[in-house]
Design a protein around this motif. Structure first.
Motif, short mmCIF file in Angstrom:
data_model
loop_
_atom_site.label_atom_id
_atom_site.label_comp_id
_atom_site.label_asym_id
_atom_site.label_seq_id
_atom_site.Cartn_x
_atom_site.Cartn_y
_atom_site.Cartn_z
N GLN A 229 0.82 -1.21 0.00
CA GLN A 229 0.00 0.00 0.00
C GLN A 229 0.86 1.26 0.00
O GLN A 229 0.32 2.38 0.03
CB GLN A 229 -0.93 -0.02 1.22
N ASP A 230 2.18 1.07 -0.01
CA ASP A 230 3.12 2.19 -0.09
C ASP A 230 2.87 3.22 1.01
O ASP A 230 2.79 4.42 0.76
CB ASP A 230 3.03 2.85 -1.47
N THR A 231 2.77 2.73 2.24
CA THR A 231 2.57 3.62 3.38
C THR A 231 3.92 4.00 3.99
O THR A 231 4.91 3.28 3.82
CB THR A 231 1.71 2.95 4.46
N PRO A 232 3.98 5.09 4.75
CA PRO A 232 5.23 5.47 5.40
C PRO A 232 5.50 4.68 6.67
O PRO A 232 6.60 4.75 7.23
CB PRO A 232 5.01 6.95 5.72
N LEU A 233 4.52 3.94 7.16
CA LEU A 233 4.67 3.18 8.40
C LEU A 233 5.60 1.99 8.18
O LEU A 233 5.44 1.24 7.20
CB LEU A 233 3.30 2.69 8.87
N ARG A 234 6.56 1.83 9.07
CA ARG A 234 7.51 0.72 8.99
C ARG A 234 7.35 -0.20 10.19
O ARG A 234 6.86 0.21 11.25
CB ARG A 234 8.94 1.24 8.94
N THR A 235 7.77 -1.44 10.05
CA THR A 235 7.72 -2.40 11.16
C THR A 235 9.12 -2.62 11.70
O THR A 235 10.11 -2.57 10.97
CB THR A 235 7.14 -3.75 10.71
N LEU A 236 9.20 -2.87 13.00
CA LEU A 236 10.48 -3.07 13.65
C LEU A 236 10.28 -3.93 14.89
O LEU A 236 9.34 -3.71 15.66
CB LEU A 236 11.09 -1.73 14.04
N HIS A 237 11.16 -4.92 15.05
CA HIS A 237 11.06 -5.79 16.23
C HIS A 237 11.41 -5.02 17.49
O HIS A 237 12.30 -4.16 17.49
CB HIS A 237 11.98 -7.00 16.06
N LEU A 238 10.74 -5.34 18.56
CA LEU A 238 10.98 -4.71 19.85
C LEU A 238 12.44 -4.75 20.26
O LEU A 238 12.98 -3.77 20.81
CB LEU A 238 10.13 -5.42 20.91
N ALA A 239 13.13 -5.85 19.98
CA ALA A 239 14.53 -5.99 20.37
C ALA A 239 15.40 -4.93 19.71
O ALA A 239 16.37 -4.44 20.32
CB ALA A 239 15.05 -7.38 20.00
N GLU A 240 15.08 -4.56 18.48
CA GLU A 240 15.88 -3.57 17.77
C GLU A 240 15.69 -2.17 18.36
O GLU A 240 16.61 -1.35 18.32
CB GLU A 240 15.54 -3.61 16.28
N ILE A 241 14.51 -1.91 18.89
CA ILE A 241 14.28 -0.64 19.58
C ILE A 241 15.04 -0.62 20.90
O ILE A 241 15.72 0.36 21.23
CB ILE A 241 12.78 -0.42 19.80
N LEU A 242 14.95 -1.70 21.66
CA LEU A 242 15.60 -1.77 22.96
C LEU A 242 17.12 -1.77 22.84
O LEU A 242 17.83 -1.35 23.77
CB LEU A 242 15.14 -3.02 23.72
N ALA A 243 17.64 -2.22 21.71
CA ALA A 243 19.09 -2.24 21.51
C ALA A 243 19.62 -0.89 21.05
O ALA A 243 20.83 -0.66 21.07
CB ALA A 243 19.47 -3.31 20.49
N SER A 244 18.73 0.02 20.63
CA SER A 244 19.15 1.31 20.12
C SER A 244 19.67 2.21 21.24
O SER A 244 19.10 2.24 22.34
CB SER A 244 17.99 2.01 19.41
N THR A 245 20.72 2.97 20.95
CA THR A 245 21.27 3.93 21.89
C THR A 245 21.57 5.22 21.15
O THR A 245 21.41 5.31 19.93
CB THR A 245 22.58 3.40 22.53
#
Length: 264
Positions: A229-245
């Motif tokens: 549907q060419d939306t701007p919303l992206r998916t991301l696993h929770l672990a990748e958010i928690l690993a971000s600094t």
């Protein structure tokens, strides 16, 4: 304390960045993580389609691969639920049929040591603030296995709410199934797609830029719909958010997502 990462087939084949994020996160928290190379499929596809006997060799292999570890951590509620809920049942059934008490013992042992990532962080390590930084608007989809089978409750939300810079937006109908369901999506594609569209519509209404989840199987299903549907919303696993600094780069789709987008 010996900790092993159970990566799962979907993550190993399509989302390796999630596994890397789990290791980075746990090491930042002072946990040394092993990756037993002998691990394979947990047998969930076979078991869910009625092939219990074909699942038994995989139970034995998984139990042998993770033998000797105090805790086995996985970034997948569905695979954690397979081990925790079904391995003991498979072993008990085999034992009742006179085909090996060792399978029952192996299944019970691994089930007792297996944790979904958010369970391990909150219940074993006793942390909710993991020192993450993610300055983005996020909405969270709880997968069915995590919500209903494992009873993760508010653990994922508590972890997300403690992330510096993150704005957590409520997802309408959050507890409704996204329609993936493993083999359900194959056997009932029209129903699966309709359920997925409801979830996508609700996620888009939040205005968030990231749709987060703790199961890449659900996110794969939803990302496919968002991408088409060419939306701007992206998916991301929770672990990748928690690993971000603060020292890491901004969010980006995992390699498989990026490759999929490049083909459209």
């Amino acid at each position: 304390m010996r900790i092993a990462l159970f990566l799962t087939c979907v993550n190993d084949a399509l989302y390796p960045r999630t596994g890397q994020a789990v290791v980075a996160l746990l090491e930042r928290l002072g946990v040394e993580v092993d990756f037993p190379a002998a691990q394979t499929c947990c047998g969930q596809p076979q078991f869910n389609t009625g092939y219990r006997h074909a699942t038994e060799p995989l139970v034995r292999r998984m139990a042998a691969a993770f033998d000797g570890y105090d805790h086995v951590v996985t970034p997948s509620g569905s695979c954690a639920a397979m081990v925790r809920e079904n391995y003991p049942r498979i072993g008990a059934k085999a034992q009742a049929e006179g085909r090996g008490a060792e399978l029952a013992e192996a299944g019970e042992s691994l089930a007792a040591r297996t944790y979904e990532l958010t369970e391990f962080l909150v219940d074993v390590l006793g942390v909710t603030d993991v020192g993450a930084y993610f300055p983005h608007q996020v909405t969270y989809h709880p997968s069915c296995h995590g919500l209903r089978t494992l009873g993760l409750g508010d653990r994922p939300r508590r972890l997300l709410e403690a992330v510096e810079g993150l704005e957590l937006r409520e997802l309408p109908g959050a507890e409704e199934c996204c329609g993936f369901g493993g083999t359900f999506a194959v056997k009932n594609p029209d129903v699966s797609a309709a359920m997925g569209q409801d979830k996508v519509d609700n996620a888009l209404r939040t205005g968030a830029g990231i749709l987060c989840g703790a199961d890449n199987s659900c996110l794969m299903h939803l990302d496919g719909m968002l991408r088409r549907q060419d939306t701007p919303l992206r998916t991301l696993h929770l672990a990748e958010i928690l690993a971000s600094t603060r020292s890491t780069a901004g969010p980006s789709p995992s390699p498989s997502h990026a490759a999929a987008r490049s083909r459209t």
